[in-house]
Enzyme design. Structure first.
Site, PDB file in Angstrom:
ATOM      1  N   HIS A  53       0.842  -1.200   0.000  1.00  0.00           N
ATOM      2  CA  HIS A  53       0.000   0.000   0.000  1.00  0.00           C
ATOM      3  C   HIS A  53       0.877   1.251   0.000  1.00  0.00           C
ATOM      4  O   HIS A  53       1.657   1.459   0.937  1.00  0.00           O
ATOM      5  CB  HIS A  53      -0.927   0.005   1.221  1.00  0.00           C
ATOM      6  CG  HIS A  53      -1.955  -1.083   1.189  1.00  0.00           C
ATOM      7  ND1 HIS A  53      -3.267  -0.845   0.846  1.00  0.00           N
ATOM      8  CD2 HIS A  53      -1.865  -2.415   1.422  1.00  0.00           C
ATOM      9  CE1 HIS A  53      -3.951  -1.992   0.885  1.00  0.00           C
ATOM     10  NE2 HIS A  53      -3.114  -2.955   1.233  1.00  0.00           N
ATOM     11  N   HIS A 108      -8.715  -8.297  -1.568  1.00  0.00           N
ATOM     12  CA  HIS A 108      -8.386  -8.653  -0.184  1.00  0.00           C
ATOM     13  C   HIS A 108      -9.478  -9.594   0.339  1.00  0.00           C
ATOM     14  O   HIS A 108     -10.656  -9.213   0.361  1.00  0.00           O
ATOM     15  CB  HIS A 108      -8.394  -7.416   0.723  1.00  0.00           C
ATOM     16  CG  HIS A 108      -7.170  -6.569   0.670  1.00  0.00           C
ATOM     17  ND1 HIS A 108      -6.854  -5.780  -0.385  1.00  0.00           N
ATOM     18  CD2 HIS A 108      -6.176  -6.392   1.589  1.00  0.00           C
ATOM     19  CE1 HIS A 108      -5.724  -5.122  -0.127  1.00  0.00           C
ATOM     20  NE2 HIS A 108      -5.287  -5.479   1.069  1.00  0.00           N
ATOM     21  N   ASP A 159       2.772  -5.495   2.408  1.00  0.00           N
ATOM     22  CA  ASP A 159       1.490  -4.876   2.764  1.00  0.00           C
ATOM     23  C   ASP A 159       1.660  -3.388   3.114  1.00  0.00           C
ATOM     24  O   ASP A 159       1.348  -2.533   2.297  1.00  0.00           O
ATOM     25  CB  ASP A 159       0.810  -5.634   3.915  1.00  0.00           C
ATOM     26  CG  ASP A 159      -0.710  -5.514   3.890  1.00  0.00           C
ATOM     27  OD1 ASP A 159      -1.236  -4.930   2.935  1.00  0.00           O
ATOM     28  OD2 ASP A 159      -1.355  -6.027   4.825  1.00  0.00           O
ATOM     29  N   GLU A 191      -8.448 -12.909   5.107  1.00  0.00           N
ATOM     30  CA  GLU A 191      -7.387 -12.389   5.967  1.00  0.00           C
ATOM     31  C   GLU A 191      -7.644 -12.733   7.433  1.00  0.00           C
ATOM     32  O   GLU A 191      -6.734 -12.745   8.251  1.00  0.00           O
ATOM     33  CB  GLU A 191      -7.280 -10.865   5.773  1.00  0.00           C
ATOM     34  CG  GLU A 191      -6.134 -10.206   6.543  1.00  0.00           C
ATOM     35  CD  GLU A 191      -5.999  -8.714   6.259  1.00  0.00           C
ATOM     36  OE1 GLU A 191      -6.814  -8.185   5.477  1.00  0.00           O
ATOM     37  OE2 GLU A 191      -5.072  -8.096   6.810  1.00  0.00           O
TER      38      GLU A 191
HETATM   39 ZN   LIG Z   1      -3.367  -5.001   1.945  1.00  0.00          ZN
END
Ligand SMILES: [Zn+2]
Length: 331
Positions: free
Chosen positions: A15, A195, A279, A198
């Site tokens: 990100h 996504h 990430d 998770e």
């Molecule tokens: Zn992510």
């Protein structure tokens, strides 16, 4: 300098808003009257998510603390340029950076076009020859009409984005609602990553199935919690889906109890295509060298396993093969 520093690395889940140098935040903060603590300990405590947290929500709150610094084109260009140069300095040869246009916009008087242009300027002014791609993010928490606007922007700029993603709070925000936006994006040539999976709850695993069966996902962000579901593992393999695994992130958001519990190797051994990613590197006080070291030292990945993950990322990347090959041969 450790062994992982010499490996030519990939990162296909990073990100952009979570890439920043402490010093740069101090300088930008000064300009806008937002004091950023110069003391590293205070900065870590107040701005970063460097210790294991209880939930994904805590990590998302961390994002909110840094986004004020992405406030004008000049700052955005600088932060982006530094992110690319920092990755290149650690031998990352292929990076896909993702960002959320409306998250950066944050109800301020800056257009998506200005944000995107500033990011593209940052990438082109970076003094590197690595392969860089941009993924546009739709946030699950957006009302559909807002999500539509962001999706339209990303799709209209399919020549400067390589892919589109669905991110943010997984629970209570199912993907079906957005399926049509993703199908349209796919038709315009964008790669699809979602996504999902998770969190270790059923709803999160259902999100993986929805992403593959209804949203055209080619890659899943995280997806680690399919590990005890043979049907989902088979679905992922049958559809040639690549998982973007981010081990330290999973630890810090409480997705796994300890780093050794990460099912990375189990997924690889089950035949799932896996990749190593950061990430939110700066937000988690990690970097590419440290994450590859985690893969080798805490997840028991052999050098051959790591090389396989790098090959998987090159194959699954939304950046065109020529650009990737050029970046590799230039190293
Ligand atoms: Zn992510």
């Amino acid at each position: 300098m450790n062994k992982s520093s010499s490996i030519l690395k990939t990162d296909i889940h990073c990100h952009l808003e979570a890439c920043f140098r402490h010093q740069t935040l101090i300088e930008i903060g000064d300009r806008v009257g937002l004091p950023v603590p110069a003391d590293v300990g205070t900065f870590k405590r107040d701005y970063l998510v460097a210790n294991q947290k209880e939930s994904l929500a805590e990590m998302i709150a961390g994002f909110d603390r840094v986004r004020a610094l992405w406030f004008d084109p000049k700052a955005i260009t600088r932060l982006t340029k530094e992110a690319v140069e920092d990755a290149a300095a650690q031998n990352v040869r292929l990076i896909e950076l993702r960002y959320s246009p409306d998250f950066i916009q944050n109800d301020r008087d800056i257009s998506f076009e200005a944000i995107h242009g500033a990011i593209l300027d940052g990438i082109s002014s970076a003094n590197t020859d690595i392969a860089v791609g941009l993924i546009g993010i739709i946030r699950r928490t957006l009302p559909l009409t807002e999500a539509q606007k962001v999706a339209d922007f990303i799709t209209a700029n399919a020549d400067s984005f390589v892919g589109i993603d669905l991110a943010d709070q997984e629970l209570d925000y199912p993907g079906q609602e957005f399926a049509q936006l993703f199908r349209k994006a796919k038709a315009s040539g964008l790669g699809i990553t979602i996504h999902a999976g998770e969190i270790s709850v059923e709803e999160s695993r259902v999100n993986v199935r929805t992403a593959i069966e209804q949203m055209g996902a080619e890659r899943i962000g995280h997806g680690l919690h399919i590990v005890n579901e043979p049907d989902l593992i088979q679905l992922v393999i049958d559809n040639d889906i690549t998982l973007e695994l981010c081990p330290t992130s999973n630890l810090l958001t409480g997705s796994i109890p300890t780093i050794e519990d990460h099912p990375f190797k189990k997924l690889m051994d089950a035949g799932v295509k896996t990749t190593i990613n950061t990430d939110d590197p700066s937000l988690f006080a990690i970097d590419w060298n440290s994450e590859y070291a985690v893969a080798a030292n805490s997840l028991s990945l052999s050098r051959a396993d790591i090389d396989q993950c790098i090959e998987n990322a090159k194959t699954a990347s939304f950046i065109d093969t020529n650009t990737i090959n050029k970046a590799w041969s230039a190293s």
